[in-house]
Motif scaffolding. Sequence first.
Motif, mmCIF file in Angstrom:
data_model
loop_
_atom_site.group_PDB
_atom_site.id
_atom_site.type_symbol
_atom_site.label_atom_id
_atom_site.label_comp_id
_atom_site.label_asym_id
_atom_site.label_seq_id
_atom_site.Cartn_x
_atom_site.Cartn_y
_atom_site.Cartn_z
ATOM 1 N N ASP A 1 0.837 -1.190 0.000
ATOM 2 C CA ASP A 1 0.000 0.000 0.000
ATOM 3 C C ASP A 1 0.877 1.247 0.000
ATOM 4 O O ASP A 1 2.013 1.231 0.461
ATOM 5 C CB ASP A 1 -0.890 0.029 1.250
ATOM 6 N N ALA B 1 0.574 5.812 0.401
ATOM 7 C CA ALA B 1 -0.244 6.915 0.896
ATOM 8 C C ALA B 1 0.322 8.216 0.365
ATOM 9 O O ALA B 1 1.519 8.326 0.120
ATOM 10 C CB ALA B 1 -0.248 6.933 2.425
ATOM 11 N N THR C 1 -7.347 4.464 1.131
ATOM 12 C CA THR C 1 -5.976 4.916 1.380
ATOM 13 C C THR C 1 -5.985 6.020 2.425
ATOM 14 O O THR C 1 -7.021 6.327 3.012
ATOM 15 C CB THR C 1 -5.339 5.446 0.074
#
Length: 123
Positions: free
Chosen positions: A6, A8, A47
Amino acid sequence: MLKDKDSAAIVAVKDLARAKAFYADVLGLEQVNGQDEQVAEFRTGKTSLVVYVSDFAGTNQANAVVWGVGEEIDAIVVALREKGVRFEQYEGMDFADGIHSSGGFKMAWFKDPDGNIFHLNNM
């Protein structure tokens, strides 16, 4: 290496209290972390968007964050404008009500209080 990790967005701001008000009250993001005076994290979709205090806030002249908002782009632009957001218009591009259209692709740009550039599109 990173394809399954992931990520951000992280954006520099000069005044965290002012930034928190903008991101929560104007953009409608939920603050999820960062109760100190230097960093705050907001949920945006699946997110997060992290804001942190920096003397270099607003110096990036390119997109800092992009949201793909689909067919809601027109309604979102209207709602943000009603909250006082001013939309950017760039030379060489045609705009109607703050939105640039090209071949079915719609785009709009605005800035946060520190001058960070945010981009909306209909993808």
